[in-house]
Enzyme design. Structure first.
Site, PDB file in Angstrom:
ATOM      1  CB  SER A  54      -0.943   0.018   1.213  1.00 46.68           C
ATOM      2  OG  SER A  54      -0.208   0.021   2.424  1.00 46.68           O
ATOM      3  CG  ASP A  83      -3.887   6.096   6.707  1.00 50.54           C
ATOM      4  OD1 ASP A  83      -2.712   6.019   7.135  1.00 50.54           O
ATOM      5  OD2 ASP A  83      -4.305   5.433   5.733  1.00 50.54           O
ATOM      6  CG  HIS A 126      -0.717   4.399   4.230  1.00 49.27           C
ATOM      7  ND1 HIS A 126      -1.996   3.969   4.562  1.00 49.27           N
ATOM      8  CD2 HIS A 126      -0.105   3.358   3.625  1.00 49.27           C
ATOM      9  CE1 HIS A 126      -2.138   2.719   4.170  1.00 49.27           C
ATOM     10  NE2 HIS A 126      -1.013   2.316   3.609  1.00 49.27           N
TER      11      HIS A 126
END
Length: 323
Positions: free
Chosen positions: A36, A294, A297
Site C-alpha cells: 500500500s 491515517d 501511511h
C-alpha cells in the site's frame, strides 16, 4: 498492474530528481513492486469486480512508470501464512505474482533483448514485507514466532531482486522497513504501561528493534547480492532512518508527531474500528503539521521530506549507462 504518471509520492519525487540529473545519468522508467505504500489503485483494479490478472495499460513513449504494488500484499506467498493458521485476504498479491505481471509486461512491450529494454530503468523492490509481520502481530502471534519469519521474508525480497537483475535490471533499490513503533496503529494497538518501553520520541522500542532486525538481515542479503552481481547497482533504501529524519525535523508540529492526521479518539487519534474513511471520522484540515496521514501511511509532506533524505543516497549509487 497499473501504469501511471504518479506512483507513490515518494517514488515520484525520486523520479523527478533522476530526470533533473538526466544529463549525467539518464533514467527513463521506474518499475515498482510493493504494497500500500506504492499502490495507486491496483487493489481496486484487482478486486472481485475485476479480472484477477490485470493487463498492462499502454506505455508512453518516454518516462514510463509501471506499478505492480498492491495494498495489503506480502513478500511471501499466501501458503506460508495458511500453514501457520494466519488469515490473509483473498486480494493478497505476493511478490511472486507481481513478478509474473512484470514478466508478462516485459514480453508484451520489449521487442529487443530485455537487457537493452531495461538498461535505463530503475527498479524499486519494495517497500514490502511489513504486511507479512502485520498478519502475525494483529492476529496474536508471539513476537518470537513472528521474528522467525524474517529470514523467509528477506529471502523472498532478495529472490525478487535477483529475478529482475537476471531479466536485465542494472539499478535496483531494495527499501527496508519503517520504524513501525512510531506509527499510531501500533502505538494504539500494542500499548505498554512501563515508560521504559518507549524511546525518547515516544515510540515503542521493541517494535523498532524488530524493524531493525529485519533491516539488518536485509542489508546482509543485499551485500551478498552485490557479490553475486558486481556490475549491478543494488542500493539499500534506508526508510528507517529517513523516517527518523522526518521525526526529528522542526518542520512538523511536535505535539502531533505520533498522531494520525485523519482519525478519531485515543492518545494517537487512531481507532482501528473506525479508520480513516469510516462514517463520522473527520478529514484532517491541516495535514502540513502531521507526519502520519491515517495511522498507517504518511502525509505528502512527510514523504517529501523522506525523499530528500533518500535522493542523495540513491542517486550517488545508481549505475549510469548512456549507450
Amino acid at each position: 498492474m497499473s501504469t501511471t504518471k504518479a506512483l507513490s509520492l515518494l517514488v515520484f519525487i525520486l523520479f523527478v530528481s533522476l530526470v533533473h540529473s538526466s544529463d549525467q545519468c539518464p533514467i527513463n522508467s521506474i518499475y515498482q513492486f510493493g504494497d500500500s505504500i506504492s499502490d495507486t489503485g491496483n487493489l481496486i483494479r484487482n478486486g472481485p469486480a475485476s479480472s484477477p490478472t490485470p493487463k498492462p495499460l499502454p506505455q508512453r513513449e518516454h518516462n514510463v512508470f509501471v506499478n505492480f504494488g498492491v495494498s495489503g500484499s506480502t513478500a511471501l506467498n499466501s501458503s506460508f501464512f495458511s500453514e501457520r493458521n494466519l488469515h490473509v485476504p483473498a486480494t493478497n498479491t505476493p511478490l511472486s505474482m507481481q513478478l509474473a505481471w512484470f514478466k508478462g509486461h516485459l514480453r508484451s512491450t520489449c521487442h529487443g533483448s530485455s537487457s537493452d529494454c531495461l538498461k535505463h530503468s530503475l527498479f524499486m523492490v519494495g517497500e514490502i514485507g511489513g504486511n507479512d509481520y502485520n498478519y502475525g502481530f494483529f492476529q496474536g502471534k508471539p513476537m518470537e514466532e513472528i521474528r522467525s519469519y524474517i529470514p523467509h521474508v528477506v529471502g523472498a525480497i532478495t529472490a525478487a531482486a535477483r529475478e529482475v537483475i537476471r531479466a536485465g535490471a542494472v539499478n535496483v533499490v531494495v527499501p527496508g522497513n519503517f520504524p513501525v513503533g512510531c506509527f499510531p496503529i501500533y502505538l494504539t494497538s500494542f500499548p505498554v504501561k512501563d515508560t521504559k518501553d518507549y524511546d525518547d520520541n515516544g515510540c515503542l522500542t521493541h517494535l523498532n528493534e524488530f524493524a531493525m532486525d529485519h533491516n539488518n538481515q536485509l542489508q546482509e542479503a543485499i551485500a551478498s547480492l552485490r557479490k553475486e552481481f558486481p556490475d549491478v547497482a543494488i542500493v539499500y533504501g534506508d526508510y528507517y532512518n529517513a523516517f527518523q529524519y522526518v521525526l526529528r525535523s522542526e518542520r512538523f508540529d511536535k505535539s502531533v508527531a505520533l498522531k494520525s492526521c485523519c482519525g478519531t479518539g485515543g492518545a494517537y487519534n487512531y481507532d482501528g474500528k473506525r479508520p480513516y474513511g469510516a462514517v463520522g471520522v473527520p478529514v484532517c484540515q491541516n495535514p502540513h503539521k502531521f507526519i502520519s496521514w491515517d495511522g498507517v501511511h504518511l502525509t505528502q509532506k512527510a514523504y517529501r521530506f523522506m525523499s530528500k533524505f533518500l535522493n542523495n543516497q540513491i542517486l550517488s549509487q545508481i549505475k549510469c549507462t548512456r549507450a
